[in-house]
Design a protein around this motif. Structure first.
Motif, short mmCIF file in Angstrom:
data_model
loop_
_atom_site.label_atom_id
_atom_site.label_comp_id
_atom_site.label_asym_id
_atom_site.label_seq_id
_atom_site.Cartn_x
_atom_site.Cartn_y
_atom_site.Cartn_z
N UNK A 50 31.39 48.63 44.00
CA UNK A 50 32.43 48.34 44.75
C UNK A 50 32.07 47.34 45.80
N UNK A 51 32.81 46.30 45.68
CA UNK A 51 32.54 45.02 46.46
C UNK A 51 32.88 45.50 47.86
N UNK A 52 31.93 45.25 48.93
CA UNK A 52 32.10 45.69 50.23
C UNK A 52 33.00 44.38 51.11
N UNK A 53 32.59 43.14 50.66
CA UNK A 53 33.22 42.00 51.23
C UNK A 53 33.44 41.04 50.37
N UNK A 54 33.58 39.75 50.67
CA UNK A 54 33.72 38.63 49.71
C UNK A 54 34.87 37.78 49.80
N UNK A 55 35.19 36.49 49.15
CA UNK A 55 36.18 35.93 49.15
C UNK A 55 37.23 36.29 48.00
N UNK A 56 38.03 37.37 48.39
CA UNK A 56 38.98 37.68 47.40
C UNK A 56 38.55 38.98 46.74
N UNK A 57 37.19 39.13 46.89
CA UNK A 57 36.66 40.33 46.18
C UNK A 57 36.46 41.74 46.84
N UNK A 58 36.63 41.70 48.21
CA UNK A 58 36.51 42.83 48.85
C UNK A 58 37.51 44.03 48.34
N UNK A 92 20.90 45.23 39.04
CA UNK A 92 20.32 45.07 40.15
C UNK A 92 21.53 44.96 41.25
N UNK A 93 21.86 45.46 42.18
CA UNK A 93 22.89 45.09 43.41
C UNK A 93 22.61 44.29 44.38
N UNK A 94 23.36 43.33 44.84
CA UNK A 94 23.07 42.75 45.86
C UNK A 94 23.89 43.55 47.20
N UNK A 95 23.27 43.18 48.25
CA UNK A 95 23.65 44.02 49.47
C UNK A 95 25.11 43.78 49.67
N UNK A 96 25.79 43.24 49.44
CA UNK A 96 27.17 43.05 49.56
C UNK A 96 27.99 44.00 48.53
N UNK A 97 27.63 44.99 47.92
CA UNK A 97 27.95 45.72 46.90
C UNK A 97 27.46 47.16 47.05
N UNK A 98 28.43 48.39 46.90
CA UNK A 98 28.00 49.68 46.94
C UNK A 98 28.02 50.28 45.63
N UNK A 99 27.00 51.12 45.23
CA UNK A 99 26.83 51.80 43.99
C UNK A 99 27.63 53.05 44.32
N UNK A 100 28.55 53.44 43.28
CA UNK A 100 29.10 54.84 43.30
C UNK A 100 28.75 55.75 42.32
N UNK A 101 27.71 56.54 42.49
CA UNK A 101 27.27 57.25 41.70
C UNK A 101 27.73 58.65 41.46
#
Length: 185
Positions: free
Chosen positions: A67-75, A86-95
């Motif tokens: 799930x995109x936490x933020x971003x230009x049109x991607x939140x 690997x997940x960057x820090x602007x994404x949350x894993x829903x396990x």
């Protein structure tokens, strides 16, 4: 299968079904190229930003939603992820807390993404908002539990509708090649 518009829907918390873990790849300049997908808060390409080599940070197994936490049109965009990543820090894993197949996860990702207009610059998905995030799912006849079978059947039908033209084209191509090559190759 009943029509999606005829289904009874109910809201649920993300935390009813998922453990939430924020991505941990926060120093992009230090990452080396490799073969592990790096999922970021992109609004396309299933969030894939690049392919990186393993490092000391946690990798996430496939069979989850990102799930995109933020971003230009991607939140607020959610993606089903079938591969270790690997997940960057602007994404949350829903396990998933319970057994969910890819069709369930695809359906849930679609339902989450439908609400993405609530988020954007200045109103990102932080930890508090994620813990209280509610989304709608179709429920059983009693109106209590998610109708997992409906979700699976729905996504299988959609998948077949999308794949049918490609399968037909491939079959036609194989038949033509078989005729040109004289069969039996």
């Amino acid at each position: 299968m009943s029509n999606i518009s005829e289904k009874l829907w109910k809201d649920f918390l993300l935390t009813d079904f998922f453990v939430l873990e924020k991505g941990n790849q926060n120093n992009m300049a230090s990452l080396k190229l490799g073969n592990i997908p790096l999922v970021s808060a992109k609004k396309c390409d299933n969030g894939y930003k690049d392919f990186v080599a393993p490092n000391k940070k946690k990798l996430y197994k496939g069979g989850i939603i990102t799930l995109n936490n933020d971003g230009d049109g991607g939140a607020g965009i959610a993606y089903y992820q079938p591969y270790t990543m690997a997940l960057d820090s602007h994404v949350t894993a829903l396990i998933p807390k319970l057994l969910m197949n890819r069709h369930h996860l695809l359906f849930v990702a679609m339902c989450i993404t439908k609400q993405r207009n609530r988020f954007g610059h200045g109103y990102s998905l932080n930890s508090n908002r994620l813990r209280s995030f509610r989304f709608m799912l179709p429920v059983d006849k009693q109106g209590i539990y998610p109708d997992w079978q409906f979700m699976e059947d729905y996504m299988k039908t959609k998948e077949q509708q999308i794949l049918k033209p490609t399968i037909e084209k491939l079959c036609k191509h194989l038949i033509i090649n078989n005729i040109i090559m004289g069969g039996g190759g």
